[in-house]
Design a protein around this motif. Structure first.
Motif, PDB file in Angstrom:
ATOM      1  N   THR A 128      -3.969  10.526  -6.256  1.00  0.00           N
ATOM      2  CA  THR A 128      -2.976   9.486  -5.980  1.00  0.00           C
ATOM      3  C   THR A 128      -2.132   9.929  -4.793  1.00  0.00           C
ATOM      4  OG1 THR A 128      -2.860   8.830  -8.301  1.00  0.00           O
ATOM      5  CG2 THR A 128      -1.044   8.154  -6.894  1.00  0.00           C
ATOM      6  N   ILE A 129      -2.073   9.085  -3.777  1.00  0.00           N
ATOM      7  CA  ILE A 129      -1.340   9.449  -2.558  1.00  0.00           C
ATOM      8  C   ILE A 129      -0.285   8.402  -2.223  1.00  0.00           C
ATOM      9  CG2 ILE A 129      -3.253  10.772  -1.570  1.00  0.00           C
ATOM     10  CD1 ILE A 129      -3.957   8.373   0.145  1.00  0.00           C
ATOM     11  N   ASP A 130       0.713   8.849  -1.485  1.00  0.00           N
ATOM     12  CA  ASP A 130       1.744   7.950  -0.964  1.00  0.00           C
ATOM     13  C   ASP A 130       1.192   7.272   0.292  1.00  0.00           C
ATOM     14  OD1 ASP A 130       4.052   7.019   0.635  1.00  0.00           O
ATOM     15  OD2 ASP A 130       5.243   8.025  -0.917  1.00  0.00           O
ATOM     16  N   THR A 177       3.283   8.441   3.650  1.00  0.00           N
ATOM     17  CA  THR A 177       3.217   9.837   4.095  1.00  0.00           C
ATOM     18  C   THR A 177       1.825  10.436   3.951  1.00  0.00           C
ATOM     19  OG1 THR A 177       3.802  10.687   1.899  1.00  0.00           O
ATOM     20  CG2 THR A 177       5.618  10.133   3.397  1.00  0.00           C
ATOM     21  N   GLU A 192       0.781  11.875   1.441  1.00  0.00           N
ATOM     22  CA  GLU A 192       0.924  13.084   0.640  1.00  0.00           C
ATOM     23  C   GLU A 192       0.366  12.849  -0.756  1.00  0.00           C
ATOM     24  OE1 GLU A 192       2.177  16.217   1.332  1.00  0.00           O
ATOM     25  OE2 GLU A 192       2.083  15.540   3.406  1.00  0.00           O
ATOM     26  N   LEU A 194       0.218  12.945  -4.690  1.00  0.00           N
ATOM     27  CA  LEU A 194       1.230  13.011  -5.744  1.00  0.00           C
ATOM     28  C   LEU A 194       0.639  13.420  -7.089  1.00  0.00           C
ATOM     29  CD1 LEU A 194       3.217   9.764  -4.867  1.00  0.00           C
ATOM     30  CD2 LEU A 194       3.739  12.108  -4.181  1.00  0.00           C
ATOM     31  N   ALA A 195      -0.632  13.145  -7.277  1.00  0.00           N
ATOM     32  CA  ALA A 195      -1.301  13.520  -8.525  1.00  0.00           C
ATOM     33  C   ALA A 195      -2.783  13.725  -8.238  1.00  0.00           C
ATOM     34  CB  ALA A 195      -1.108  12.451  -9.597  1.00  0.00           C
ATOM     35  N   THR A 210      -0.738   1.555 -10.105  1.00  0.00           N
ATOM     36  CA  THR A 210       0.202   2.135  -9.154  1.00  0.00           C
ATOM     37  C   THR A 210       1.109   1.068  -8.542  1.00  0.00           C
ATOM     38  OG1 THR A 210      -1.474   1.953  -7.413  1.00  0.00           O
ATOM     39  CG2 THR A 210      -1.290   4.070  -8.546  1.00  0.00           C
ATOM     40  N   LEU A 230       2.013   3.355  -3.600  1.00  0.00           N
ATOM     41  CA  LEU A 230       1.079   4.391  -4.041  1.00  0.00           C
ATOM     42  C   LEU A 230      -0.334   3.825  -4.120  1.00  0.00           C
ATOM     43  CD1 LEU A 230       3.086   6.036  -6.988  1.00  0.00           C
ATOM     44  CD2 LEU A 230       3.010   6.760  -4.602  1.00  0.00           C
TER      45      LEU A 230
END
Length: 355
Positions: A44-46, A49, A51, A53-54, A66, A70
């Protein structure tokens, strides 16, 4: 050779890892410890960004749930890396988990990764680079059907031929092996994911009901089959009615799901038949004794071995714990790395073999 204390210490505390970087699941094997990680290949990404997250099961549980900022993604598609940076983050996370499980600090690991047999040089390079970027000190590649055969305990190094069919999430790997090498191989992108899509499409066309891939996967695992069952089953399916737009639950039978899966199952069987047609007659004679070994998560489809036996006129049997065959095969290679180097794959620019 004189005793070298430094080499002895490095051997004692070195970290050798085997990874089955699958479309559906990623499994990690650590030498002398066995399988330590078995998680879904989800991150799971933003969106803004990028980045993570999970990772793993937590990320898969977020699929379809989500918020707008997300996104839950699968960085590996059809057995190959589709999102390089996300795959790197996922591997970094899993390797970090291995380090976290150790009571003493460990050096950067030597990594062996399973890859589909039919991948291109670019795809091989992506897997190699992702492992190195994730913190490996050395990275090696092995074809998944070879690793699956080793993990299933097939006599790959013998003169007599053997055959393995590894049905994963994104690809199906078919290989005939003899004398430590691949005699015939086939790789097709029809496997577990394609079967899930078949169920989604079947339910949509027949009942005007839209269901998610995770629901389709659950139905496949519960009542899916490739051959008539002694006792046919039913399961409840929940989704959104495409006509009314409202939630709806229906009951489907194993007969219907078998019909939905029939095309994909037949494609896999036809591919095996093509491989057998190309194999030398001496190897075919060997296979009449040894049969065909089924590995991978797709091997768990009910009645698949019976269906294949009927159509191919050969004994078809399921490997012990088929889901872990590939990663256990990487463990076999790591157990005697120098002797097993011949099973590794080379890259065109810069070999993965470090002699």
């Amino acid at each position: 050779m004189a005793f070298n204390p430094l080499n002895w210490l490095l051997g004692m505390f070195s970290l050798d890892i085997g990874i089955d970087l699958g479309t559906a699941n990623t499994l990690v094997y650590v030498k002398n410890r066995g399988i330590v990680i078995n998680e879904p290949s989800w991150v799971t990404i933003d969106k803004r960004t990028r980045e993570p997250l999970a990772v793993g099961q937590k990320a898969k549980d977020m699929m379809g749930r989500t918020s707008s900022n997300l996104i839950a993604v699968r960085p590996v598609r059809d057995g190959v890396i589709s999102e390089f940076n996300v795959t790197q983050e996922m591997l970094t996370y899993f390797i970090g988990q291995v380090h976290a499980q150790s009571v003493v600090p460990l050096p950067r690991p030597r990594v062996v990764i399973g890859i589909p047999a039919g991948v291109t040089e670019v795809e091989k390079r992506a897997a190699y680079d992702a492992a190195m970027s994730a913190g490996a000190r050395e990275a090696y590649l092995v074809e998944e059907p070879v690793a699956a055969a080793l993990g299933a305990g097939l006599p790959v190094g013998d003169v007599k031929g053997s055959m393995v069919v590894d049905i994963g999430g994104g690809t199906t790997e078919v290989a005939v092996l003899s004398m430590g090498g691949v005699v015939v191989s086939r790789s097709l992108r029809v496997a577990g994911d394609e079967m899930d899509q078949d169920i989604v499409q079947y339910i949509r066309n027949k009942y005007n009901l839209l269901i998610g891939e995770s629901v389709a996967e659950q139905v496949k695992m519960k009542i899916g089959s490739a051959y008539p069952l002694p006792q046919e089953k039913t399961a409840e399916v929940r989704g959104r009615n495409l006509v009314t737009g409202l939630p709806e639950a229906i009951e489907v039978s194993s007969i219907e799901i078998r019909d939905a899966l029939s095309v994909s199952v037949q494609v896999i069987i036809d591919t095996i038949r093509d491989a057998l047609d190309e194999a030398p007659p001496e190897v075919i004679a060997d296979l009449m004794d040894s049969g065909i070994c089924l590995a991978g998560g797709g091997a768990l489809l009910q009645g698949l071995a019976d269906r294949m036996s009927d159509e191919l006129n050969l004994r078809v049997w399921q490997a012990e714990d088929p889901l872990t065959c590939v990663v256990r095969g990487t463990g076999v290679i790591l157990s005697d790395f120098e002797a097993m180097k011949g099973y590794l794959v080379s890259l065109e620019r810069g070999s993965t073999r470090h002699r």
